[in-house]
Design an enzyme around this catalytic site. Sequence first.
Site, PDB file in Angstrom:
ATOM      1  N   LYS A 187       0.486  -1.278  -0.051  1.00 14.97           N
ATOM      2  CA  LYS A 187       0.418   0.262   0.447  1.00 14.97           C
ATOM      3  C   LYS A 187       1.135   1.306   0.360  1.00 14.97           C
ATOM      4  CE  LYS A 187      -2.395   1.892   3.511  1.00 14.97           C
ATOM      5  NZ  LYS A 187      -1.732   3.365   3.772  1.00 14.97           N
TER       6      LYS A 187
ATOM      7  N   ASP B  59      -3.652   4.361  -1.670  1.00 14.43           N
ATOM      8  CA  ASP B  59      -4.493   4.370  -1.085  1.00 14.43           C
ATOM      9  C   ASP B  59      -4.331   6.184  -1.034  1.00 14.43           C
ATOM     10  OD1 ASP B  59      -6.135   4.615   1.939  1.00 14.43           O
ATOM     11  OD2 ASP B  59      -4.972   4.580   2.556  1.00 14.43           O
TER      12      ASP B  59
ATOM     13  N   LYS C 160      -7.641   8.049  -1.336  1.00 13.08           N
ATOM     14  CA  LYS C 160      -8.380   9.019  -0.437  1.00 13.08           C
ATOM     15  C   LYS C 160      -9.119   9.552  -1.192  1.00 13.08           C
ATOM     16  CE  LYS C 160      -7.752   7.225   4.188  1.00 13.08           C
ATOM     17  NZ  LYS C 160      -6.139   6.506   3.386  1.00 13.08           N
TER      18      LYS C 160
ATOM     19  N   ASP D 272     -13.566  14.934  -4.255  1.00 10.37           N
ATOM     20  CA  ASP D 272     -13.317  15.826  -5.055  1.00 10.37           C
ATOM     21  C   ASP D 272     -15.241  16.250  -5.524  1.00 10.37           C
ATOM     22  OD1 ASP D 272     -12.610  18.657  -6.209  1.00 10.37           O
ATOM     23  OD2 ASP D 272     -11.129  18.387  -5.531  1.00 10.37           O
TER      24      ASP D 272
ATOM     25  N   THR E 205     -10.567   4.570  11.029  1.00 12.71           N
ATOM     26  CA  THR E 205     -10.280   4.032  12.063  1.00 12.71           C
ATOM     27  C   THR E 205      -9.442   4.912  13.042  1.00 12.71           C
ATOM     28  OG1 THR E 205      -7.900   3.080  11.429  1.00 12.71           O
ATOM     29  CG2 THR E 205      -9.920   1.222  11.110  1.00 12.71           C
TER      30      THR E 205
ATOM     31  N   ARG F 218       3.250  -1.126  10.434  1.00  9.36           N
ATOM     32  CA  ARG F 218       4.055  -1.219  11.923  1.00  9.36           C
ATOM     33  C   ARG F 218       3.839  -2.478  12.458  1.00  9.36           C
ATOM     34  NH1 ARG F 218       2.574   4.683  13.686  1.00  9.36           N
ATOM     35  NH2 ARG F 218       0.630   4.096  13.271  1.00  9.36           N
TER      36      ARG F 218
END
Length: 232
Positions: free
Chosen positions: A31, A58, A60, A63, A118, A210
């Site tokens: 990603k 990613d 997002k 618009d 999240t 991570r």
Amino acid sequence: MKPEVIVAIDVPEAAAAVDLVGKLPSDAWIKIGLELFAREGPAIVSRFVEEGRDVFLDLKLHDIPNTVAGAIRNVAALGARLLTVHASGGESMLRAAAQAASQAGDGTLKLLAVTVLTSLDDAEMGAIMGPGAKVEAAVGRLAGLARESGIDGVISSVAECRAVKLSCGEQFLVATPGIRLATVGADDQKRVATPSVAAQAGADFIVVGRAISGADDPAEAIRKVRAALVAA
């Protein structure tokens, strides 16, 4: 089907990204998010696609419909496999996005609509949307809007995954971020879960950051995640 593992390459520049990706199995999805894309641009996507990597971009997007559609056509030309848009952009934007994805490139780009980040919980939802606003209700409403607008799936936490599958159908994709190994903390995310819980909830993709990227041996870390999914 067990979920596909997507490794979040959340590093600031290309050299670190290349180093991390080089430590992962060749079949691992990656990603690329805003931080890396803002520094390196489309070139970093093209580089990993040319190496044979499955790339989840990613960004997002949120618009006006025409702008989002144009951006999606450009992403499709790069060869990314997954791309995020914001479900809160509304039906017109989502329909324009879905049409652009189906007609651009080789037609294999799939779109995932972001429902509720999240990092948010009910208290913050209430602060944003007003008293009484709840994460679960917002996720359900936005997932339904995305499905009706022709989007392939959504991003949601594991907590809402099963409800989305039940309401939108098993073929509607759900990718769940906030995945942590049992020994790893939640960091800046609030709605988190382990890989086995995500598998049991029916997730199609899990995004792990991570717990893999920060491990001494990222390849061994992804092996442990995959083992947990098989066991689930």
